[in-house]
Write a protein that holds these residues in place. Structure first.
Motif, mmCIF file in Angstrom:
data_model
loop_
_atom_site.group_PDB
_atom_site.id
_atom_site.type_symbol
_atom_site.label_atom_id
_atom_site.label_comp_id
_atom_site.label_asym_id
_atom_site.label_seq_id
_atom_site.Cartn_x
_atom_site.Cartn_y
_atom_site.Cartn_z
ATOM 1 N N PRO A 187 -54.952 -24.289 30.640
ATOM 2 C CA PRO A 187 -54.271 -23.510 29.605
ATOM 3 C C PRO A 187 -55.138 -22.334 29.139
ATOM 4 O O PRO A 187 -56.372 -22.466 29.073
ATOM 5 N N PRO A 188 -54.520 -21.184 28.842
ATOM 6 C CA PRO A 188 -55.292 -19.991 28.463
ATOM 7 C C PRO A 188 -56.315 -20.230 27.355
ATOM 8 O O PRO A 188 -57.447 -19.745 27.441
ATOM 9 N N THR A 189 -55.942 -20.978 26.339
ATOM 10 C CA THR A 189 -56.878 -21.235 25.231
ATOM 11 C C THR A 189 -58.108 -22.001 25.718
ATOM 12 O O THR A 189 -59.242 -21.682 25.335
ATOM 13 N N ILE A 190 -57.870 -22.997 26.555
ATOM 14 C CA ILE A 190 -58.986 -23.774 27.105
ATOM 15 C C ILE A 190 -59.860 -22.885 27.989
ATOM 16 O O ILE A 190 -61.087 -23.032 28.028
ATOM 17 N N GLY A 191 -59.230 -21.956 28.697
ATOM 18 C CA GLY A 191 -59.988 -21.020 29.536
ATOM 19 C C GLY A 191 -60.956 -20.194 28.712
ATOM 20 O O GLY A 191 -62.129 -20.027 29.087
ATOM 21 N N LEU A 194 -63.818 -22.477 27.539
ATOM 22 C CA LEU A 194 -64.791 -22.759 28.594
ATOM 23 C C LEU A 194 -65.704 -21.554 28.834
ATOM 24 O O LEU A 194 -66.915 -21.706 29.032
ATOM 25 N N ALA A 195 -65.115 -20.354 28.798
ATOM 26 C CA ALA A 195 -65.926 -19.148 28.978
ATOM 27 C C ALA A 195 -66.932 -18.998 27.843
ATOM 28 O O ALA A 195 -68.105 -18.650 28.074
ATOM 29 N N ALA A 228 -79.127 -8.253 27.874
ATOM 30 C CA ALA A 228 -78.244 -7.600 28.847
ATOM 31 C C ALA A 228 -77.667 -8.617 29.837
ATOM 32 O O ALA A 228 -76.503 -8.533 30.225
ATOM 33 N N ARG A 229 -78.472 -9.596 30.240
ATOM 34 C CA ARG A 229 -77.969 -10.642 31.141
ATOM 35 C C ARG A 229 -76.836 -11.425 30.485
ATOM 36 O O ARG A 229 -75.803 -11.689 31.096
ATOM 37 N N ILE A 230 -77.065 -11.808 29.232
ATOM 38 C CA ILE A 230 -76.051 -12.594 28.520
ATOM 39 C C ILE A 230 -74.787 -11.764 28.326
ATOM 40 O O ILE A 230 -73.666 -12.253 28.538
ATOM 41 N N ALA A 231 -74.953 -10.491 27.952
ATOM 42 C CA ALA A 231 -73.796 -9.615 27.763
ATOM 43 C C ALA A 231 -73.051 -9.397 29.080
ATOM 44 O O ALA A 231 -71.819 -9.357 29.112
ATOM 45 N N GLY A 232 -73.813 -9.286 30.176
ATOM 46 C CA GLY A 232 -73.183 -9.108 31.485
ATOM 47 C C GLY A 232 -72.341 -10.312 31.873
ATOM 48 O O GLY A 232 -71.220 -10.162 32.373
ATOM 49 N N LEU A 233 -72.879 -11.522 31.632
ATOM 50 C CA LEU A 233 -72.115 -12.732 31.938
ATOM 51 C C LEU A 233 -70.872 -12.818 31.055
ATOM 52 O O LEU A 233 -69.791 -13.179 31.533
ATOM 53 N N ALA A 234 -71.038 -12.476 29.771
ATOM 54 C CA ALA A 234 -69.893 -12.513 28.856
ATOM 55 C C ALA A 234 -68.805 -11.544 29.310
ATOM 56 O O ALA A 234 -67.607 -11.871 29.286
ATOM 57 N N LEU A 237 -67.189 -13.051 32.695
ATOM 58 C CA LEU A 237 -66.307 -14.185 32.447
ATOM 59 C C LEU A 237 -65.114 -13.796 31.588
ATOM 60 O O LEU A 237 -63.985 -14.248 31.830
ATOM 61 N N GLY A 238 -65.354 -12.946 30.597
ATOM 62 C CA GLY A 238 -64.256 -12.507 29.733
ATOM 63 C C GLY A 238 -63.187 -11.752 30.511
ATOM 64 O O GLY A 238 -61.983 -11.977 30.329
ATOM 65 N N SER A 239 -63.630 -10.868 31.391
ATOM 66 C CA SER A 239 -62.681 -10.103 32.207
ATOM 67 C C SER A 239 -61.902 -11.025 33.138
ATOM 68 O O SER A 239 -60.679 -10.883 33.292
ATOM 69 N N ALA A 240 -62.616 -11.991 33.758
ATOM 70 C CA ALA A 240 -61.947 -12.914 34.684
ATOM 71 C C ALA A 240 -60.913 -13.768 33.957
ATOM 72 O O ALA A 240 -59.782 -13.932 34.436
ATOM 73 N N VAL A 241 -61.289 -14.309 32.805
ATOM 74 C CA VAL A 241 -60.358 -15.149 32.048
ATOM 75 C C VAL A 241 -59.164 -14.330 31.577
ATOM 76 O O VAL A 241 -58.009 -14.798 31.627
ATOM 77 N N TYR A 242 -59.407 -13.100 31.149
ATOM 78 C CA TYR A 242 -58.303 -12.242 30.689
ATOM 79 C C TYR A 242 -57.284 -12.009 31.802
ATOM 80 O O TYR A 242 -56.069 -12.118 31.589
ATOM 81 N N VAL A 243 -57.786 -11.694 32.988
ATOM 82 C CA VAL A 243 -56.877 -11.438 34.114
ATOM 83 C C VAL A 243 -56.138 -12.712 34.513
ATOM 84 O O VAL A 243 -54.924 -12.700 34.751
#
Length: 419
Positions: A187-191, A194-195, A228-234, A237-243
């Motif tokens: 489900p989107p919320t769970i996604g 998890l991110a 920068a590493r943490i922001a890059g991962l965020a 993952l944020g872009s992937a979950v959004y799509v």
């Protein structure tokens, strides 16, 4: 340049902390010295995605993005197991058909014998473990080269699959739990949750590692680089979950299809677990030691034979997981499960991602990056409606290029004394 290298190796009392510029110069120096890591895979993946997106814009659609994960899941998981064998300087040519044998056991137990899904999964994993123990024993204790043992397994396991499939029968799988692995969605919320947990966990590990190194007087990466590493991962993952949370159903009145595939967090959990094993345990350090110099590792007190056996056990165990995923995707098992090009794609994924065929060099993320490259090639060339011959040819050339880069980087490392 000399000052930069000294700072990277250690810092005396009063030595100023490295700046972002120092960090960049250190990285450039490592790349020039042959320590390429996953850089070629990242560049190749980016180039492939950009090319396919320009030629076929549908490549960037949410539906196709979700397909990439399900298409490459089984190969990626098998590649994760192969990394352990490659790290100790061995090879496993039987991993593909080993996954087919385990999938056949799963199908027979759950569909023919009628046992619950968890019994079938345990049976498949136990089969993978037994295969790994047998191969590891023959390689480590008997002394037969892994190429010969696993080539024999490659041939024999084809026969085992045929026997389990009654010489060609297709066994359908109707168990909802097994089917859900590749065909259901979070489900989107769970996604999003998890991110967020993944980013928070990664950030915690990064900051704790930074603080511990600073406390012990060791040189640390600049805090800006850590952030920068943490922001890059965020962002990733944020872009992937959004799509993936976009509606992908053609007719929403009939059904709704949105959210990440269930197999995605499964692969993520395996990635985190095995990364921890390789990077944070004595067992992982011993694997790298054996792959780097087997005789030196033996003289240091490492039980090389036991370590090799365990590597094959993990490899075949992960092949079993890959077989379960493949059975879930197809909702059935047939004599071709685990065959055809599965092994070639899995080995290719590990090597393309940056794992060395010569042992002692590789990370678990290599399997994910390499698996993504393989999935993108198959998916993108499929969208272009190219023939299977061209797909195989292009994938083979990419694998050859990756192996060539590995060989050249090792030669460069030896010449510069960085390895």
């Amino acid at each position: 340049m000399t000052t930069t290298v000294v700072r990277r190796e250690g810092a005396a009392a009063g030595t100023p902390a490295p700046t972002v510029g120092d960090h960049v110069r250190n990285y450039v120096a490592r790349v020039r010295g042959g320590d390429l890591g996953s850089l070629p895979a990242v560049i190749g993946l980016s180039a492939l995605c950009l090319t396919f997106a320009i030629v076929r814009p549908v490549f960037l659609s949410a539906a196709n993005f979700a397909n990439l994960f399900t298409q490459g899941a089984a190969v990626t998981v098998i590649a994760m197991g192969l990394i352990f064998v490659l790290l100790v300087g061995e090879i496993d040519l039987s991993a593909g058909f080993a996954s087919g044998v385990c999938a056949a056991i799963l199908a027979n137990v759950v569909s023919v014998l009628g046992y619950p899904w968890y019994v079938a999964v345990l049976a498949a994993l136990a089969t993978g473990t037994l295969i790994g123990l047998t191969i590891g024993f023959l390689v480590a204790k008997v002394g037969i080269p892994s190429f010969v043992v696993t080539l024999a397994g490659f041939l024999a396991f084809q026969g085992v699959v045929l026997l389990l499939m009654k010489e060609g029968t297709n066994i359908s799988i109707s168990d909802k739990v097994i089917i859900a692995i590749e065909n259901n969605y979070v489900p989107p919320t769970i996604g999003w949750l998890l991110a967020a947990v993944a980013v928070a966990g990664y950030g915690t590990v990064q900051f704790l590692s930074h603080r511990n190194r600073a406390t012990r007087g060791l040189v640390t990466d600049p805090i800006a680089v850590v952030a920068a590493r943490i922001a890059g991962l965020a962002l990733l993952l944020g872009s992937a979950v959004y799509v993936l949370n976009q509606e992908r159903s053609i007719n929403t009145l009939i059904s709704s299809t949105k959210g990440m595939p269930v197999v995605v967090p499964l692969i993520g959990a395996l990635l985190v677990f095995w990364t921890f094993v390789l990077n944070r345990t004595a067992y992982g350090r011993h694997l790298y030691a054996v792959g780097g110099n087997q005789e030196a590792a033996r003289r240091a007190g490492i039980n090389v034979n036991r370590l090799k056996i365990s590597a094959f056990v993990i490899c075949s165990g992960m092949a079993a997981v890959g077989g379960i995923i493949a059975a879930s995707k197809d909702r059935s098992v047939d004599p071709n499960t685990g065959g055809s090009n599965v092994l070639l794609y899995a080995v290719g994924a590990a090597v393309i991602g940056g794992t060395s065929l010569f042992g002692g060099k590789g990370r678990m993320i290599n399997a994910v990056l390499g698996g993504a490259v393989v999935a993108v090639i198959i998916n993108g060339m499929g969208l272009l409606d190219l023939s299977s011959g061209l797909k195989y040819t292009f994938t083979g050339l990419v694998l050859l290029l990756a192996a060539g880069v590995d060989a050249l980087s090792r030669r460069r490392s030896a010449a510069t004394g960085t390895r």
